[in-house]
Design an enzyme around this catalytic site. Structure first.
Site, PDB file in Angstrom:
ATOM      1  N   ASP A   1       0.818  -1.216   0.000  1.00  0.00           N
ATOM      2  CA  ASP A   1       0.000   0.000   0.000  1.00  0.00           C
ATOM      3  C   ASP A   1       0.856   1.272   0.000  1.00  0.00           C
ATOM      4  O   ASP A   1       2.028   1.250   0.371  1.00  0.00           O
ATOM      5  CB  ASP A   1      -0.861   0.044   1.269  1.00  0.00           C
TER       6      ASP A   1
ATOM      7  N   HIS B   1       3.738  -2.101   3.087  1.00  0.00           N
ATOM      8  CA  HIS B   1       3.740  -0.740   2.534  1.00  0.00           C
ATOM      9  C   HIS B   1       5.024  -0.498   1.745  1.00  0.00           C
ATOM     10  O   HIS B   1       6.115  -0.635   2.320  1.00  0.00           O
ATOM     11  CB  HIS B   1       3.595   0.276   3.670  1.00  0.00           C
TER      12      HIS B   1
HETATM   13 ZN    ZN Z   1      -2.556   3.099   3.419  1.00  0.00          ZN
END
Ligand code: ZN
Length: 496
Positions: A321, A464
């Site tokens: 992400d 991430h």
């Molecule tokens: Zn996020």
């Protein structure tokens, strides 16, 4: 004999000299090396203490805005979440100003949230700072930082602050530069701003006329919060002194052409530019229509023809992400390629806008791109229209940049979703079951540990691709999962 002895002496003396030189240079070199390493460690430890931004090398090739990097800091704290995006350059004074602004906003927010904690008010807050970039052909960029925060109350507050930079020269333009520091010129600006402000139906009802008059008087300070593009100049005003709560932040835009007579030479609009633009627009629109239909339909039809394979192996979907990031995402792509692993990247539209080449390289490597909103707000706090805008703008830029239909679905920021959010999109909502907490620990070794005890057949792992530690820890995790008999699939392949 004497000759020989002399010779030997001479010879020894020669060896001595060479040897002494050798020792001498060895001492000098090691001295220099020790000095350098001491200096390096001293400077790195001091930067950590003072939290001064370390100057970064900006890679201008893969940025849509050469000389500028977009930094995203996201804290997934469920009580006090925040998402902060800001521009970074190679110019210290500019970076320092942005850093000071960001630090102040964070301090105000966490002070309020700490107060709430003490009062045992358990309404989660939110801090969201994002920015828009305007570029002017003079080489100047305007960055408009929009700070929205919620801290317990139902209504958030929004503030706008602009910053300026010419990334080549390091100069930061001011409003005086735009109008040659001429007070007469400023009077025209003030007159035009007042006209627009009072005429605009969005503000006419909520504005306090006397106060609005005061804050648009021809003083340079009143107009220092501005942005300039090739077409327009935007002025931002503080909401509270000027208008009632319902109004939002008053923004007045004036076409540069209307100010041409008072603008400094470098900002004047050249007549040719004005005549050309409408015809250019209409021709490019047609081209987009044809192209769009072609590129979007083909991959979809070919994908449905592929017979679904039923693998014997356990499957896991790796998801990343908040990217793309020029360095971290690229390193992750290399590691994934080593293991022939395919993954899903939930991207922020604002970052795709900055790094279209990186987003495209992810798609070109056979991974799946997916939607994580434009700039990471908690969507459950926004109106339906704004939610729709966050999602659709992001899908549009992903499809534009990759030339492919986006297949990976939608993941709401913070996993925060409700009926209102779901109503705004047909995309499947994709959450996760294994959280690596990589944003929190920032430790490469913890990535594997977080997966080891929690991963199952069909798991979706949350990571991430904006943290270096995630890229560094990925290989160990992939090696483990492969050894455990997992194959790596895209999110959209999980339910096949
Ligand atoms: Zn996020």
């Amino acid at each position: 004999m004497t000759m020989k002895r002399n010779d030997r002496k001479k010879h020894r003396a020669w060896i001595d000299i060479v040897f002494t030189f050798f020792i001498f240079s060895l001492v000098i070199t090691s001295g220099v090396l020790i000095f350098l390493s001491l200096e390096k460690s001293a400077s790195s430890s001091s930067t950590v203490k003072k939290e001064i931004e370390v100057p970064v090398i900006i890679d201008s090739i893969d940025s849509n805005y050469p000389g500028i990097k977009i930094v995203t800091e996201i804290f997934n704290d469920p009580f006090a979440p925040s998402a902060i995006q800001y521009p970074q350059s190679i110019h210290k004074s500019f970076n320092q100003k942005i850093s000071t602004y960001k630090q102040q906003a964070k301090e105000i927010y966490s002070a309020k949230m700490n107060e709430n904690r003490v009062k045992q008010l358990d309404i989660p807050g939110e801090l969201n700072i994002s920015f828009e970039t305007f570029s002017h052909q003079s080489g100047n960029y305007s960055f408009v930082l929009v700070n929205t925060s919620y801290s317990g109350g139902a209504n958030g507050s929004t503030e706008i602050q602009s910053f300026h930079l010419n990334p080549k020269t390091g100069e930061e333009i001011t409003i005086q530069d735009l109008f040659s520091s001429d007070d007469k010129h400023l009077e025209l600006v003030s007159k035009l701003v007042r006209e627009k402000l009072f005429e605009d139906p969005a503000y006419s009802k909520s504005i306090y006329p006397e106060k609005a008059q005061l804050h648009t008087e021809p003083s340079w300070n009143n107009f220092s919060n501005f942005a300039v593009s090739d077409e327009e100049i935007y002025f931002y005003f503080d909401r509270y002194p000027i208008a009632a709560k319902s109004a939002g932040v008053p923004i007045v835009s004036i076409p540069l052409l209307e100010l041409n007579s008072v603008l400094a030479d470098v900002f004047k609009v050249v007549e040719e530019d004005v005549v050309q633009s409408p015809s250019e627009d209409s021709s490019s629109e047609e081209a987009v229509d044809e192209d769009g239909a072609d590129t979007i339909e083909n991959p979809e039809s070919s994908e449905t023809e592929v017979p679904p394979t039923i693998p014997e192996k356990k499957r896991v979907a790796l998801t990343f992400d908040d990217g793309p990031d020029p360095k971290v995402t690229t390193q992750i792509l290399e590691t994934l390629a080593k293991y022939d692993a395919k993954a899903t990247f939930f991207m922020l539209g604002s970052r795709v806008e900055y790094y279209p080449e990186i987003a495209k390289s992810v798609a070109d490597a056979g991974h799946e791109l997916a939607n994580h909103s434009w700039n990471h707000p908690d969507l459950t706090k926004l109106s339906g229209e704004r939610v729709s805008n966050e999602i659709h703008r992001t899908t549009a830029i992903i499809e534009e940049v990759t030339g492919l239909k986006m297949t990976g679905g939608f993941r709401p920021p913070y996993g925060s979703v409700n009926k209102n959010v779901r109503a705004q999109t047909d995309l499947p909502v994709v959450l996760w079951d294994v959280d690596t907490l990589d944003w929190k620990h920032r430790n490469p070794a913890n990535l594997l540990a977080s997966v080891q005890n929690n991963v199952n057949d069909g798991s979706i792992i949350l990571m991430h691709d904006i943290h270096q530690s995630t890229a560094d820890g990925l290989e160990a995790m992939l090696a483990y999962l492969q050894q455990e008999g997992f194959i790596f699939v895209k999110v959209s392949e999980l339910d096949k």
